[in-house]
Design an enzyme around this catalytic site. Structure first.
Site, mmCIF file in Angstrom:
data_model
loop_
_atom_site.group_PDB
_atom_site.id
_atom_site.type_symbol
_atom_site.label_atom_id
_atom_site.label_comp_id
_atom_site.label_asym_id
_atom_site.label_seq_id
_atom_site.Cartn_x
_atom_site.Cartn_y
_atom_site.Cartn_z
ATOM 1 C CG ASP A 118 5.605 0.871 8.654
ATOM 2 O OD1 ASP A 118 5.012 1.957 8.602
ATOM 3 O OD2 ASP A 118 5.174 -0.101 9.301
ATOM 4 C CG ASP B 255 3.804 4.569 11.971
ATOM 5 O OD1 ASP B 255 2.564 4.575 11.822
ATOM 6 O OD2 ASP B 255 4.539 3.701 11.463
#
Length: 149
Positions: free
Chosen positions: A122, A138
Site C-alpha cells: 500500500d 483497493d
C-alpha cells in the site's frame, strides 16, 4: 448483435488489463522510487508512503500467522466462482461487465502481492484526515463494490 457483444468484452478486458497494470506499475514505483518515508504528491492532500499490509482490508488480522494463507485461499475461491459466473451467465449488463472487470483487477492485483510477498503493498494516504493507506487495487475494489451495490 454479436459484434457489439464482442466489442463490449474487449472493453471489459481492456479495463481489467489497464487497471491491473496501473496497480502493479504504481506499486513498483512506490517501492523503488528512491524515496524513503512519506512524501507529498499533492501537499496537504495526498502522500505516498510504502506500507506493507500483512492483513486484510485496513490491516485487519495483521500479524496473525494464518491470515495470509486464509486470504490467499479465499481469494482463489472467489476468483474461481466469479469466473464460473461469467462463463455461465448469458446476459450481462454493461454496468455489471465494468463492475466485474474492476473487481477482478483489484482482487488479482492484491492477490499477486499476497502470493509474491506474503503482504500487500500500500502507498496512497490522505494528508488531510486519518484513513488507512491503500493502493490502486483497493480503489478498483471499492469502486467495483459500490457499483455492485
Amino acid at each position: 448483435m454479436k459484434k457489439n457483444r464482442t466489442l463490449r468484452y474487449v472493453i471489459y478486458v481492456l479495463i481489467f488489463v489497464l487497471t491491473l497494470a496501473l496497480d502493479q506499475i504504481s506499486k513498483i514505483l512506490a517501492d523503488h522510487g528512491g524515496h524513503e518515508g512519506s512524501y507529498a504528491v499533492i501537499p496537504g492532500v495526498i502522500n505516498f508512503m510504502s506500507v506493507y499490509n500483512e492483513g486484510a482490508s485496513f490491516s485487519l488480522f495483521a500479524g496473525k500467522p494464518w491470515a495470509q494463507d486464509f486470504f490467499t485461499v479465499l481469494t482463489a475461491i472467489v476468483l474461481a466462482a466469479g469466473a464460473v459466473y461469467i462463463v455461465f451467465t448469458k446476459k450481462q449488463s454493461k454496468w455489471l461487465g465494468v463492475t466485474i472487470a474492476l473487481l477482478f483487477s483489484g482482487t488479482i492485483g492484491n492477490f499477486i502481492d499476497r502470493i509474491a510477498f506474503k503482504y500487500v503493498r500500500d502507498f496512497i494516504s490522505f494528508a488531510f484526515f486519518r484513513f488507512p493507506t491503500f493502493n490502486v487495487a483497493d480503489c478498483c475494489l471499492c469502486v467495483g463494490v459500490a457499483m455492485l451495490v
